[in-house]
Design an enzyme around this catalytic site. Structure first.
Site, PDB file in Angstrom:
ATOM      1  CB  CYS A  87      -0.975  -0.036   1.180  1.00 16.73           C
ATOM      2  SG  CYS A  87      -2.379   1.102   1.003  1.00 16.73           S
ATOM      3  CG  HIS A 196      -3.214  -3.766   3.431  1.00 19.72           C
ATOM      4  ND1 HIS A 196      -2.269  -3.082   4.163  1.00 19.72           N
ATOM      5  CD2 HIS A 196      -3.878  -2.822   2.720  1.00 19.72           C
ATOM      6  CE1 HIS A 196      -2.374  -1.785   3.924  1.00 19.72           C
ATOM      7  NE2 HIS A 196      -3.345  -1.600   3.047  1.00 19.72           N
ATOM      8  CD  GLU A 198      -0.408  -5.609   5.767  1.00 23.26           C
ATOM      9  OE1 GLU A 198      -0.680  -4.394   5.922  1.00 23.26           O
ATOM     10  OE2 GLU A 198      -0.333  -6.145   4.646  1.00 23.26           O
TER      11      GLU A 198
END
Length: 230
Positions: A87, A196, A198
């Site tokens: 991002c 994302h 994560e």
């Protein structure tokens, strides 16, 4: 030997803690790196996390690219160090000219936050070797300036050279050209991704475990690399 993955914190980073947790869940040691420190402390790879570095002053990533840590990251990346920009990290990589193109305001001018399907396009990067070609994954996207743009020649080169790492499928959340969600540099060690990974590493909090594949991939890459190249 446990691999050490650095996670940079800039003023305004929001997802550095999540990235560090993803690194640990993948089986590596997370090393916290400060934006004002040019020392990478001997890490084997680096993650530039999501957020709003320096408050997105001027434009996203424009100031972070000049942080002392980024001077060292850029030099190391050109030497082969695996770097993943997520991002805002993707925006920083583009501003630092480690990746081509730019991330601009979403075409619909709204912040978009949702679970997003992607199709893996390249498995030859340091961060995607554990996926299969055309594999569909589900990870969250959350951005207001995630629209990837580049000139036609660059877009054609990315496609022809197999450097489009992932594309949006089942809907494009931000209007990115040619549905591009992630790209890599020519060497394949630097990857920028707008969604994302994560946030998709645990069943309790994520829509899937698909995000772990990025972190597992770099560990597999590092395990197969001679120590002199790290």
């Amino acid at each position: 030997m446990t691999m050490r993955i650095g996670v940079v914190t800039f003023p305004g980073s929001l997802d550095d803690g999540d990235a560090a947790r993803a690194v640990r869940l993948a089986g590596a040691e997370a090393v916290r790196l400060w934006h004002g420190d040019a020392d990478l402390h001997g890490v084997d790879a680096v993650v530039l996390p999501g957020g709003f570095s320096y408050g997105d002053a001027l434009r996203c990533g424009a100031i972070a690219r000049f942080a002392p840590v980024m001077e060292t990251v850029a030099d190391a990346a050109r030497g082969g160090l695996p770097v993943l920009g997520i991002c805002n990290g993707f925006q920083i990589l583009c501003e630092a000219h480690l990746l081509p193109g730019a991330l601009t305001r979403n075409q619909h001018l709204h912040f978009r936050n949702r679970d997003q399907h992607l199709r893996i396009g390249s498995t030859s990067t340091a961060w995607t070797g554990q996926f299969t070609a055309d594999q569909e994954i589900l990870i969250p996207v959350k951005n207001g300036e995630g629209c990837f743009v580049a000139d036609a020649r660059t877009l054609d080169e990315l496609a022809a050279e197999g450097r489009v790492v992932a594309r949006y499928v089942r809907g494009n959340p931000n209007g990115s050209q040619r549905d591009i969600a992630a790209i890599t540099n020519e060497a394949g060690n630097v990857v920028g991704i707008m969604p994302h990974p994560e946030h998709a590493v645990e069943a309790l909090t994520g829509p899937s475990l698909d995000g772990l594949g990025f972190f597992a991939s770099v560990l597999h890459t590092l395990a197969g690399a001679p120590a002199s190249s790290r």
